[in-house]
Design a protein around this motif. Sequence first.
Motif, PDB file in Angstrom:
ATOM      1  N   THR A  20      -3.536  13.543   4.296  1.00  0.00           N
ATOM      2  CA  THR A  20      -4.031  14.487   3.195  1.00  0.00           C
ATOM      3  C   THR A  20      -3.309  15.690   3.061  1.00  0.00           C
ATOM      4  OG1 THR A  20      -5.418  15.408   4.696  1.00  0.00           O
ATOM      5  CG2 THR A  20      -6.348  13.673   3.433  1.00  0.00           C
ATOM      6  N   ASP A  44      -2.166   7.389   1.846  1.00  0.00           N
ATOM      7  CA  ASP A  44      -1.605   8.634   1.649  1.00  0.00           C
ATOM      8  C   ASP A  44      -2.237   9.319   0.382  1.00  0.00           C
ATOM      9  OD1 ASP A  44       0.141  11.059   1.359  1.00  0.00           O
ATOM     10  OD2 ASP A  44       1.871  10.011   2.107  1.00  0.00           O
ATOM     11  N   ALA A  45      -3.126  10.389   0.615  1.00  0.00           N
ATOM     12  CA  ALA A  45      -3.914  10.780  -0.467  1.00  0.00           C
ATOM     13  C   ALA A  45      -2.804  11.376  -1.455  1.00  0.00           C
ATOM     14  CB  ALA A  45      -4.835  11.919  -0.150  1.00  0.00           C
ATOM     15  N   TYR A  47      -0.279  11.246  -4.430  1.00  0.00           N
ATOM     16  CA  TYR A  47       0.083  10.404  -5.577  1.00  0.00           C
ATOM     17  C   TYR A  47       1.257  10.720  -6.234  1.00  0.00           C
ATOM     18  CZ  TYR A  47      -3.157  13.558  -8.063  1.00  0.00           C
ATOM     19  OH  TYR A  47      -3.475  14.378  -8.556  1.00  0.00           O
ATOM     20  N   SER A  65      -0.949   4.677  -2.122  1.00  0.00           N
ATOM     21  CA  SER A  65      -1.049   5.975  -2.675  1.00  0.00           C
ATOM     22  C   SER A  65      -2.340   6.256  -2.742  1.00  0.00           C
ATOM     23  CB  SER A  65      -0.120   5.967  -4.089  1.00  0.00           C
ATOM     24  OG  SER A  65      -0.768   5.492  -4.913  1.00  0.00           O
ATOM     25  N   GLY A  66      -2.614   7.479  -3.338  1.00  0.00           N
ATOM     26  CA  GLY A  66      -3.905   8.213  -3.665  1.00  0.00           C
ATOM     27  C   GLY A  66      -4.123   7.862  -5.246  1.00  0.00           C
ATOM     28  N   MET A  69      -7.853   6.646  -5.560  1.00  0.00           N
ATOM     29  CA  MET A  69      -8.878   7.486  -5.388  1.00  0.00           C
ATOM     30  C   MET A  69      -8.888   8.378  -6.617  1.00  0.00           C
ATOM     31  SD  MET A  69      -8.810  10.258  -2.358  1.00  0.00           S
ATOM     32  CE  MET A  69      -7.258  11.149  -2.717  1.00  0.00           C
TER      33      MET A  69
END
Length: 104
Positions: A20, A44-45, A47, A65-66, A69
């Motif tokens: 993060t 990995d949050a 992007y 990638s994030g 999310m």
Amino acid sequence: MVTPRSLDEADGAVDLTVATLPSGTTLPPESAARLAETGGTLFDAAYAPWPSTLAAAWGAAPAVSGLGMLLHQAVRQIRIFLHGDPVSPLPDEDAVLAAMRATL
């Protein structure tokens, strides 16, 4: 369960590492390499930029990638804007999600 306080205290591989770190953060190459050796899949949050420096150094294990999310956070926000409720589905939400995914 005892959680290691540093990489030096870690004694085995893990299935998943969640990063993060703020966008653009760089780790010393030796730290990134040690994490990648035993870190399993990297979520990995970050992007943007993609790949992050950590993801680029991750090696053979998958790095995710994030963006997914971010997409689901956007859907919840649209639900709130439209319904005032984050759990009420959007009209034709599956098509909305598909269109959003297609742009990623």
